[in-house]
Design a protein around this motif. Structure first.
Motif, PDB file in Angstrom:
ATOM      1  N   PHE A  74       0.857  -1.186   0.000  1.00 34.82           N
ATOM      2  CA  PHE A  74       0.000   0.000   0.000  1.00 34.82           C
ATOM      3  C   PHE A  74       0.890   1.231   0.000  1.00 34.82           C
ATOM      4  N   THR A  79      -2.269   5.556  -4.409  1.00 33.27           N
ATOM      5  CA  THR A  79      -3.684   5.199  -4.349  1.00 33.27           C
ATOM      6  C   THR A  79      -4.540   6.283  -4.999  1.00 33.27           C
ATOM      7  N   GLN A 101     -10.487   0.397  -4.442  1.00 33.16           N
ATOM      8  CA  GLN A 101      -9.216  -0.113  -4.957  1.00 33.16           C
ATOM      9  C   GLN A 101      -8.853  -1.414  -4.260  1.00 33.16           C
ATOM     10  N   CYS A 103      -5.595  -3.747  -3.495  1.00 28.84           N
ATOM     11  CA  CYS A 103      -4.136  -3.800  -3.505  1.00 28.84           C
ATOM     12  C   CYS A 103      -3.706  -4.903  -2.553  1.00 28.84           C
TER      13      CYS A 103
END
Length: 278
Positions: A74, A79, A101, A103
């Motif tokens: 992250f 982001t 999102q 991830c």
């Protein structure tokens, strides 16, 4: 080689080219991890991201995030920048004004209001006091006396941040770290600004490892700092951070604490659009 859509996004500044740059490669499902790492090394930006089809049905897209030397589970400005790139390529905002999102750290919600975006910070995976021996070393890295460090905490949420609090923004801006002592540390330093100004805190972020440098504006660090500063009563639930001042940037990070949720946001602008051969 295949031509893929490519974007460069400026994050955390309402003035283009004064925030933190992000490279985004779209439709990257056919690339290997080695391909991604090599390209991220070549861009030599703080991070490069790769947009992929989501594996989780709750997500709008999946992203892999690379520095020049490693993959991160992250990171903050990647982001927001990736969400902007996905939207600009035809993605649509979901119910409530959110994009989701996927991830390596899990699902992350991104709140969208035009060119202003904010991510909901993932929980810290390490949040504890820093050992005194480490603080002695960190003071030496920063070129300050140990007594100038008022408080500290591990703030790991992907990157392995150690948060350090100093007395003032002037102390933050005066720092001249010694790269030879940094090693593989990731140090975030915060101090309050003078009352009545546009921003309430000044932040700087220093990375070690294969490349020693200062990050212009850092979402993951500010997410961790927000948890720590509000938990300890140093910061109010809403405040604005300036970062990148020494690097001649105009980074502005907006923090909002809503119950247990921490939102980290700012302006996001697409500056480059084209294709890349990979």
């Amino acid at each position: 080689m295949t031509s893929l859509r490519y974007s460069e996004i400026d994050v955390f500044s309402d003035t283009p080219y004064r925030g933190n740059a992000l490279a985004v490669v779209h439709d990257a499902d056919g690339l290997s991890s080695a391909d991604m790492q090599q390209f991220a090394n070549w861009t030599n930006l703080a991070e490069t991201t790769f947009l992929l089809a989501p594996a989780d049905p709750q997500a709008d897209y999946r992203v892999r995030i690379f520095t020049a030397s490693e993959e991160l589970p992250f990171a903050g400005h990647p982001t927001l920048g990736t969400a902007k790139a996905w939207l600009d390529a035809g993605g649509t905002v979901g119910p409530g004004g959110f994009v989701v999102q996927e991830c390596a750290a899990g699902l992350v919600r991104v709140r969208v209001d035009g060119d202003v975006m904010a991510f909901e910070a993932p929980p810290l995976t390490r949040y504890e006091a820093v050992a005194e021996t480490d603080l002695q070393h960190i003071a030496g890295v920063l070129g300050i006396a140990r007594g100038q460090i008022l408080d500290s905490s591990w703030l790991v949420n992907g990157p392995r941040w150690i948060g350090v609090r100093l007395a003032s923004s002037d102390d933050i801006l005066a720092l001249r770290p010694d790269p030879g002592k940094l090693g593989d540390l990731e140090i975030g330093v915060v101090g309050p600004c003078s009352p009545g100004g546009e921003t309430q805190f000044e932040v700087r972020a220093f990375f070690g490892g294969d490349a020693v440098w200062e990050d212009p504006v850092t979402g993951s660090l500010n997410a961790g700092l927000a948890r720590w500063l509000t938990d300890t009563g140093i910061a109010p639930p809403q405040y604005v951070v300036s970062q990148g001042t020494v690097l001649h940037r105009l980074g502005r990070v907006h923090i909002g604490v809503e119950g247990e949720a921490i939102w980290v946001g700012g302006h996001v602008t697409r500056c480059v659009a084209g294709t890349v051969r990979l």
